[in-house]
Write a protein that holds these residues in place. Sequence first.
Motif, PDB file in Angstrom:
ATOM      1  N   TYR A  65      55.687   0.110 -26.521  1.00  0.00           N
ATOM      2  CA  TYR A  65      54.804   0.140 -25.359  1.00  0.00           C
ATOM      3  C   TYR A  65      54.152  -1.230 -25.233  1.00  0.00           C
ATOM      4  N   ARG A  66      54.263  -1.818 -24.051  1.00  0.00           N
ATOM      5  CA  ARG A  66      53.545  -3.067 -23.754  1.00  0.00           C
ATOM      6  C   ARG A  66      52.460  -2.727 -22.747  1.00  0.00           C
ATOM      7  N   LEU A  67      51.248  -2.637 -23.230  1.00  0.00           N
ATOM      8  CA  LEU A  67      50.109  -2.255 -22.402  1.00  0.00           C
ATOM      9  C   LEU A  67      49.410  -3.534 -21.948  1.00  0.00           C
ATOM     10  N   ARG A  68      49.388  -3.749 -20.644  1.00  0.00           N
ATOM     11  CA  ARG A  68      48.914  -5.022 -20.101  1.00  0.00           C
ATOM     12  C   ARG A  68      47.500  -4.920 -19.544  1.00  0.00           C
ATOM     13  N   LEU A  69      46.742  -5.994 -19.783  1.00  0.00           N
ATOM     14  CA  LEU A  69      45.398  -6.139 -19.224  1.00  0.00           C
ATOM     15  C   LEU A  69      45.353  -7.471 -18.489  1.00  0.00           C
ATOM     16  N   PRO A  70      45.196  -7.448 -17.165  1.00  0.00           N
ATOM     17  CA  PRO A  70      45.164  -8.723 -16.430  1.00  0.00           C
ATOM     18  C   PRO A  70      43.864  -9.485 -16.705  1.00  0.00           C
ATOM     19  N   ALA A  71      43.916 -10.784 -16.512  1.00  0.00           N
ATOM     20  CA  ALA A  71      42.755 -11.642 -16.763  1.00  0.00           C
ATOM     21  C   ALA A  71      41.545 -11.233 -15.917  1.00  0.00           C
ATOM     22  N   LYS A  72      41.787 -10.728 -14.702  1.00  0.00           N
ATOM     23  CA  LYS A  72      40.661 -10.352 -13.831  1.00  0.00           C
ATOM     24  C   LYS A  72      39.885  -9.152 -14.377  1.00  0.00           C
ATOM     25  N   LYS A  73      40.521  -8.321 -15.233  1.00  0.00           N
ATOM     26  CA  LYS A  73      39.827  -7.186 -15.850  1.00  0.00           C
ATOM     27  C   LYS A  73      39.055  -7.607 -17.100  1.00  0.00           C
ATOM     28  N   MET A  74      39.442  -8.736 -17.690  1.00  0.00           N
ATOM     29  CA  MET A  74      38.832  -9.213 -18.929  1.00  0.00           C
ATOM     30  C   MET A  74      37.621 -10.091 -18.608  1.00  0.00           C
ATOM     31  N   THR A  75      36.574  -9.491 -18.104  1.00  0.00           N
ATOM     32  CA  THR A  75      35.388 -10.252 -17.691  1.00  0.00           C
ATOM     33  C   THR A  75      34.478 -10.605 -18.865  1.00  0.00           C
ATOM     34  N   LEU A  76      34.683  -9.944 -20.016  1.00  0.00           N
ATOM     35  CA  LEU A  76      33.887 -10.212 -21.214  1.00  0.00           C
ATOM     36  C   LEU A  76      34.806 -10.527 -22.380  1.00  0.00           C
ATOM     37  N   ALA A  77      34.279 -11.233 -23.374  1.00  0.00           N
ATOM     38  CA  ALA A  77      35.029 -11.419 -24.614  1.00  0.00           C
ATOM     39  C   ALA A  77      35.142 -10.057 -25.302  1.00  0.00           C
ATOM     40  N   VAL A  78      36.196  -9.877 -26.090  1.00  0.00           N
ATOM     41  CA  VAL A  78      36.453  -8.563 -26.687  1.00  0.00           C
ATOM     42  C   VAL A  78      36.579  -8.681 -28.204  1.00  0.00           C
ATOM     43  N   ALA A  79      35.788  -7.869 -28.920  1.00  0.00           N
ATOM     44  CA  ALA A  79      35.848  -7.804 -30.377  1.00  0.00           C
ATOM     45  C   ALA A  79      36.624  -6.574 -30.843  1.00  0.00           C
ATOM     46  N   GLN A  80      36.775  -5.583 -29.956  1.00  0.00           N
ATOM     47  CA  GLN A  80      37.507  -4.362 -30.302  1.00  0.00           C
ATOM     48  C   GLN A  80      38.130  -3.758 -29.054  1.00  0.00           C
ATOM     49  N   PHE A  81      39.388  -3.314 -29.191  1.00  0.00           N
ATOM     50  CA  PHE A  81      40.063  -2.536 -28.163  1.00  0.00           C
ATOM     51  C   PHE A  81      40.182  -1.110 -28.688  1.00  0.00           C
ATOM     52  N   ALA A  82      39.897  -0.145 -27.857  1.00  0.00           N
ATOM     53  CA  ALA A  82      40.046   1.265 -28.221  1.00  0.00           C
ATOM     54  C   ALA A  82      40.914   1.930 -27.160  1.00  0.00           C
ATOM     55  N   ILE A  83      42.028   2.507 -27.593  1.00  0.00           N
ATOM     56  CA  ILE A  83      42.957   3.179 -26.685  1.00  0.00           C
ATOM     57  C   ILE A  83      42.922   4.669 -27.001  1.00  0.00           C
ATOM     58  N   SER A  84      42.443   5.454 -26.062  1.00  0.00           N
ATOM     59  CA  SER A  84      42.427   6.907 -26.247  1.00  0.00           C
ATOM     60  C   SER A  84      43.573   7.506 -25.445  1.00  0.00           C
ATOM     61  N   TYR A  85      44.083   8.615 -25.925  1.00  0.00           N
ATOM     62  CA  TYR A  85      45.203   9.294 -25.278  1.00  0.00           C
ATOM     63  C   TYR A  85      44.949  10.796 -25.334  1.00  0.00           C
ATOM     64  N   PRO A  86      45.622  11.580 -24.480  1.00  0.00           N
ATOM     65  CA  PRO A  86      45.322  13.015 -24.415  1.00  0.00           C
ATOM     66  C   PRO A  86      45.787  13.766 -25.668  1.00  0.00           C
ATOM     67  N   ASP A  87      45.131  14.891 -25.952  1.00  0.00           N
ATOM     68  CA  ASP A  87      45.473  15.671 -27.138  1.00  0.00           C
ATOM     69  C   ASP A  87      46.849  16.325 -27.044  1.00  0.00           C
ATOM     70  N   TYR A  88      47.390  16.468 -25.846  1.00  0.00           N
ATOM     71  CA  TYR A  88      48.718  17.054 -25.700  1.00  0.00           C
ATOM     72  C   TYR A  88      49.842  16.020 -25.863  1.00  0.00           C
ATOM     73  N   TYR A  89      49.499  14.750 -26.053  1.00  0.00           N
ATOM     74  CA  TYR A  89      50.489  13.729 -26.368  1.00  0.00           C
ATOM     75  C   TYR A  89      50.838  13.880 -27.849  1.00  0.00           C
ATOM     76  N   GLN A  90      52.077  14.210 -28.142  1.00  0.00           N
ATOM     77  CA  GLN A  90      52.499  14.483 -29.522  1.00  0.00           C
ATOM     78  C   GLN A  90      53.385  13.376 -30.094  1.00  0.00           C
ATOM     79  N   GLY A  91      53.182  12.155 -29.652  1.00  0.00           N
ATOM     80  CA  GLY A  91      53.946  11.027 -30.170  1.00  0.00           C
ATOM     81  C   GLY A  91      53.373  10.543 -31.488  1.00  0.00           C
TER      82      GLY A  91
END
Length: 177
Positions: A65-91
């Motif tokens: 998976y290549r999850l992209r974040l464009p520069a226009k969304k990155m308005t602040l510096a980032v020390a942590q990324f958190a990716i949440s996904y639904p409980d019915y995703y069984q990957g």
Amino acid sequence: MFLKLLTRRFFAGLAIAGCFVGAVPLVSVAQNGLPGFTLFGGAKGDDNLNYRLDFGGKAGGWDRYRLRLPAKKMTLAVAQFAISYPDYYQGIFDPKSVELQVQGKAVKLKEVVWNKENNLIEIFPEDPVPANTKVEIWLENVKNPTSGGMFYFNCQIMSPGDLPLLRYLGTWVIQIS
């Protein structure tokens, strides 16, 4: 005069038919691991984030998976990324095979935590990611769920020196078929 009009209509019809015939193969290839066009549902306008599934997003298969974040969304510096996904995703994710790309270059990671109980992947870069930069999060060696579907992966960030609260950045609407 009549022959000229008939010839003009013939070539106009031929041009339109050629466009349709040429577009059919493109439409069938276009949905190979890329986000599609959503008529109903999905993330609201600017919250919808782009992604790519390198190996087609087949149910039960291995993928990147290549999850992209464009520069226009990155308005602040980032020390942590958190990716949440639904409980019915069984990957299944491999925390050792997560890569962070900033402006197309790999960034060293301090830690990647897959919290299975809370359906959360936390990514901590060694140094904060600067604001206004293009970011790609690569989740490699992902085992897709055996049943396909549409899965909402939400991205939240924490800025350095900020209150310890995650801020919502956007949603990847991932299609597994």
